[in-house]
Motif scaffolding. Sequence first.
Motif, PDB file in Angstrom:
ATOM      1  N   GLY A 150       1.619   7.169  -6.282  1.00  0.00           N
ATOM      2  CA  GLY A 150       0.582   8.186  -6.385  1.00  0.00           C
ATOM      3  C   GLY A 150       1.140   9.585  -6.176  1.00  0.00           C
ATOM      4  N   GLN A 192      -0.240  13.920   1.412  1.00  0.00           N
ATOM      5  CA  GLN A 192      -0.018  12.525   1.013  1.00  0.00           C
ATOM      6  C   GLN A 192       1.332  12.017   1.537  1.00  0.00           C
ATOM      7  OE1 GLN A 192      -2.228  10.371  -0.393  1.00  0.00           O
ATOM      8  NE2 GLN A 192      -3.565  12.101   0.090  1.00  0.00           N
ATOM      9  N   GLN A 214       1.133   4.303  -2.613  1.00  0.00           N
ATOM     10  CA  GLN A 214       1.005   5.705  -2.231  1.00  0.00           C
ATOM     11  C   GLN A 214       2.177   6.522  -2.783  1.00  0.00           C
ATOM     12  OE1 GLN A 214       0.451   4.720   2.071  1.00  0.00           O
ATOM     13  NE2 GLN A 214      -1.013   6.407   1.997  1.00  0.00           N
ATOM     14  N   ARG A 242       0.836  -1.206   0.000  1.00  0.00           N
ATOM     15  CA  ARG A 242       0.000   0.000   0.000  1.00  0.00           C
ATOM     16  C   ARG A 242       0.865   1.248   0.000  1.00  0.00           C
ATOM     17  NH1 ARG A 242      -2.800  -0.990   4.790  1.00  0.00           N
ATOM     18  NH2 ARG A 242      -3.091  -3.174   4.404  1.00  0.00           N
ATOM     19  N   VAL A 271       2.074   8.786   4.075  1.00  0.00           N
ATOM     20  CA  VAL A 271       3.066   7.733   3.833  1.00  0.00           C
ATOM     21  C   VAL A 271       4.010   7.620   5.031  1.00  0.00           C
ATOM     22  CG1 VAL A 271       5.069   7.097   2.430  1.00  0.00           C
ATOM     23  CG2 VAL A 271       2.959   7.819   1.325  1.00  0.00           C
TER      24      VAL A 271
END
Length: 98
Positions: free
Chosen positions: A33, A50, A30, A26, A54
């Motif tokens: 992303g 974001q 991220q 995941r 993380v």
Amino acid sequence: MENGKLVRHSHHSEAMKSNLTSRLNRIEGQIRGIKGLIERDTYCDDVLNQIAAVQSALNSVGRLLLEGHMKSCVIERIQAGETEVLDELLVTVNKLMK
């Protein structure tokens, strides 16, 4: 020994390995992303949020590993008389807390 250095291994259960792998997958997504956000010139505050997510996720993985390490590896080594593991642990905890 590998390259003159003692190689140690962890004792994670299959469930723990699966949990850690899922979390890291995941986090990897991220990160990809975030790269996409930067490539699309996304507003800086959104990108920073974001990044914070993380970092929090990585801290959670680190806490899980630290807990497992202390409950297995550290205890085993102390019981075997290898008290230098405490110094090793303190160095690692200091790195995690930076």
